[in-house]
Design a protein around this motif. Structure first.
Motif, PDB file in Angstrom:
ATOM      1  N   TYR A   1       7.951   6.666  -4.763  1.00  0.00           N
ATOM      2  CA  TYR A   1       7.019   5.601  -4.368  1.00  0.00           C
ATOM      3  C   TYR A   1       5.991   5.273  -5.445  1.00  0.00           C
ATOM      4  O   TYR A   1       5.559   4.139  -5.556  1.00  0.00           O
ATOM      5  N   GLU A   2       5.591   6.287  -6.198  1.00  0.00           N
ATOM      6  CA  GLU A   2       4.506   6.052  -7.145  1.00  0.00           C
ATOM      7  C   GLU A   2       4.983   5.851  -8.576  1.00  0.00           C
ATOM      8  O   GLU A   2       4.199   5.471  -9.427  1.00  0.00           O
TER       9      GLU A   2
ATOM     10  N   PRO B   1       0.790  -1.223   0.000  1.00  0.00           N
ATOM     11  CA  PRO B   1       0.000   0.000   0.000  1.00  0.00           C
ATOM     12  C   PRO B   1       0.831   1.287   0.000  1.00  0.00           C
ATOM     13  O   PRO B   1       0.255   2.365   0.014  1.00  0.00           O
ATOM     14  N   VAL B   2       2.168   1.180  -0.002  1.00  0.00           N
ATOM     15  CA  VAL B   2       2.968   2.411   0.022  1.00  0.00           C
ATOM     16  C   VAL B   2       2.750   3.207  -1.269  1.00  0.00           C
ATOM     17  O   VAL B   2       2.627   4.425  -1.244  1.00  0.00           O
ATOM     18  N   ASN B   3       2.676   2.498  -2.400  1.00  0.00           N
ATOM     19  CA  ASN B   3       2.331   3.138  -3.665  1.00  0.00           C
ATOM     20  C   ASN B   3       0.827   3.407  -3.664  1.00  0.00           C
ATOM     21  O   ASN B   3       0.023   2.497  -3.783  1.00  0.00           O
ATOM     22  N   GLN B   4       0.447   4.669  -3.549  1.00  0.00           N
ATOM     23  CA  GLN B   4      -0.979   5.015  -3.444  1.00  0.00           C
ATOM     24  C   GLN B   4      -1.585   5.424  -4.791  1.00  0.00           C
ATOM     25  O   GLN B   4      -2.793   5.557  -4.917  1.00  0.00           O
TER      26      GLN B   4
ATOM     27  N   GLY C   1      -0.296  14.156  -3.289  1.00  0.00           N
ATOM     28  CA  GLY C   1       0.953  13.841  -2.571  1.00  0.00           C
ATOM     29  C   GLY C   1       1.719  12.664  -3.162  1.00  0.00           C
ATOM     30  O   GLY C   1       2.623  12.125  -2.515  1.00  0.00           O
ATOM     31  N   PHE C   2       1.369  12.259  -4.381  1.00  0.00           N
ATOM     32  CA  PHE C   2       2.074  11.117  -4.979  1.00  0.00           C
ATOM     33  C   PHE C   2       3.490  11.539  -5.377  1.00  0.00           C
ATOM     34  O   PHE C   2       3.699  12.634  -5.900  1.00  0.00           O
ATOM     35  N   THR C   3       4.437  10.656  -5.133  1.00  0.00           N
ATOM     36  CA  THR C   3       5.845  11.017  -5.303  1.00  0.00           C
ATOM     37  C   THR C   3       6.538  10.178  -6.376  1.00  0.00           C
ATOM     38  O   THR C   3       6.138   9.047  -6.655  1.00  0.00           O
TER      39      THR C   3
END
Lengths: 435, 133
Positions: free
Chosen positions: A281-282, A157-160, A276-278
């Motif tokens: 991580y994303e 779930p870290v990748n949202q 807030g996606f980075t």
């Protein structure tokens, strides 16, 4: 009286893993790729050759995601608009958000030259270059995007980002853009009313176009900078090149990943920056997982018998990425990796052209030789990702606490477990005979 | 007693954290009744990150806010409350690994000062910025 020099006992006992030597090298701050001048020369040369088409990939991916959008007949999606060809890179040039890399914000001159005259070195109508495939092969970029879309749920779930694509909020945002885009096209609006999910799925794909475009927008100037540093004599070995990538991953980790669509000049935020996606991580971590490790078997290269278990049941066990690729059949079948190799062939630095001439079948198998160089270089990029994750989530390599060192060891061993399957090329890249 | 933000502002070693909380627009949240448990990285912790890392985050408040929210847990949890626990769920949504078997460790950070009381929660001072994953 004689004295003997004794080194302090190691903090933890040696690894018993099949790849213990490589694990000890990683623990000493090295890369999975052995530190030799030959390897350094090969990987930097190929990073440069990769960066030029990548400078096109990211621009066109964003052009498709933001402007072409749901065009029912996207015949000209590879005919990038001047606006997107001129798009200033956010991480290069004087207008950069972060000026770490020295490259220019504009498209690379070698790319512009190739786009104008192609391999034939003649200024022919654009359509002819296109149909002749004398152009940058965007199909490769799309194959990478599709791998990310198809595998999905990576690093959840870290990748949202991925989970967001299934939310009502996302559908509402997409709905606004779809209605605006087709406001003068009642036929498509009627189709949308009948099959809304089909349209949402297409928009999800376009969100991954944007995701990958924003990811590569950063990687192109990073690779150009590495080439420049090498040309200036700046890298002393493979670990230097790896650490440069590790620092780059951190520097840019917080870059927003979003999907905006422009209809008649108005911006529709399908995935707003405010989510807030980075970049890390994303985009970066899912990209590495989907493209370097997993992807999917390429049609036309080999027959698989799924009933005999030749294709894994779980997508997480897919192993058709560059880290496992048998470059020879891949290099002969006209499929996405071959398209990339063809793209890179146009932009090799002279020292790599000479190098390939001296080995194997010389110019005749340069595509395969550079494919294997690319494989070596991606083992180095993967090493950078592994070391970056170790830095972010675990402990310094010289941590005096044995418990911490053992946690690092277990992490490295778990990463190496992924290369235990026979298709992995980790053992091959340890020698120079593998070409 | 002071709230979490006041304590950070008035304590030496938290200037980066305070600037980050302001840039991310989280001051009001951390001044609200909460209560919250905050794992607060020292300036030295931010300085350990490679060049550019903090700059990119500060330029992008929602992304910075997400990293900061990973340092916050709902509820007022003292070190004694956390004994025996192996993980917590952060306000960001991701799990935070805990290890109190020897030292007080939060992921790859060590708590250098535990149980700083605020009137809307508690602060544990850590020596590394912790990251999701």
């Amino acid at each position: 009286m004689t004295s003997t020099l004794t080194s302090p006992p190691p903090v933890i006992p040696p690894s018993q893993h099949k790849y213990a030597d490589i694990i000890h090298r990683l623990e000493a701050g090295g890369s999975m790729l052995p530190d030799t001048p030959d390897n350094l020369m090969q990987i930097i040369g190929i990073y440069k050759a990769y960066a030029v088409p990548m400078d096109f990939y990211w621009r066109d991916l964003l052009y498709i995601a933001e402007q072409v959008f749901l065009e029912p007949f996207p015949f000209f999606k590879y005919f990038i608009s001047q606006e997107y060809l001129d798009l200033p890179n956010h991480y290069a040039g004087d207008t950069a958000d972060l000026r770490i890399w020295r490259g220019e914000a504009a498209a690379h001159p070698e790319l512009l030259e190739f786009m104008a005259t192609g391999e034939v070195k003649k200024k022919l109508p654009k359509l002819l270059h296109h149909l002749w495939h004398d152009r940058v092969n965007m199909e490769f970029a799309e194959a990478c995007m599709r791998a990310m879309l198809w595998h999905r749920h990576m690093y959840a779930p870290v990748n949202q980002f991925d989970a967001y694509l299934d939310t009502d909020e996302y559908k509402q945002n997409a709905d606004r853009a779809i209605r605006a885009y087709f406001k003068n096209n009642p036929a498509m609006l009627a189709l949308y009313k009948l099959f809304p999910e089909m349209f949402y799925e297409k928009v999800r794909e376009l969100s991954y176009y944007s995701n990958l475009g924003l990811f590569w927008e950063v990687m192109a100037p990073v690779f150009f900078e590495m080439s420049d540093i090498y040309d200036e004599g700046g890298f002393k070995g493979v670990p230097d090149a790896m650490n440069f990538l590790v620092n780059g991953i951190f520097a840019i980790a917080g870059r927003p990943i979003y999907h905006h669509v422009y209809v008649d000049g108005e911006c529709y935020e399908i995935i707003p920056k405010s989510k807030g996606f980075t970049w890390l991580y994303e985009a970066a971590l899912p990209y590495v997982e989907a493209v370097f490790y997993r992807t999917a078997p390429f049609r036309g290269t080999k027959s698989y018998n799924a009933q005999a278990g030749q294709v894994p049941e779980d997508q997480k066990d897919f192993h058709y990425g560059i880290l496992y690729a048998d470059v020879f059949p891949v290099g002969t079948a006209g499929i996405p990796p071959t398209l990339l190799m063809q793209d890179m062939l146009h932009f090799l630095p002279p020292y790599l052209v000479d190098y390939y001439k001296q080995h194997s079948r010389g110019k005749d198998d340069a595509l395969i030789q550079l494919g294997i160089t690319f494989q070596r270089s991606m083992y180095n990029v993967t090493s950078a990702v592994i070391q970056a994750l170790r830095t972010a989530l675990l402990y310094p390599l010289d941590d005096p606490n044995p418990k911490h060192r053992m946690a690092n060891r277990q992490f490295f061993e778990a990463q190496m477990d992924r290369f235990l399957r026979p298709e992995a090329r980790l053992s091959d890249i340890q020698t120079h005979d593998y070409r | 007693m002071a709230d979490i933000v006041d304590i950070a502002v008035n304590t030496e070693g938290f200037s980066t954290l305070v600037a980050a909380v302001q840039a991310a627009g989280l001051v009001d949240v951390l001044k609200s009744p909460g209560p919250f448990t905050v794992f607060a990285p020292l300036d030295d912790a931010f300085a350990k990150l490679p060049p550019g890392t903090v700059q990119t985050l500060v330029q992008n408040p929602p992304q910075l806010g997400r990293i900061l929210k990973y340092h916050v847990v709902s509820g007022k949890l003292t070190k004694a409350d956390l004994e025996g626990k192996t993980s917590l769920t952060s306000v960001e949504g991701s799990e935070i690994r805990l290890d109190l078997s020897d030292e007080f460790e939060v992921k790859n950070a060590t708590v250098v000062m535990a149980d700083v009381e605020a009137d809307n929660g508690i602060i544990h001072v850590i020596d590394n910025v912790i990251l999701m994953g």
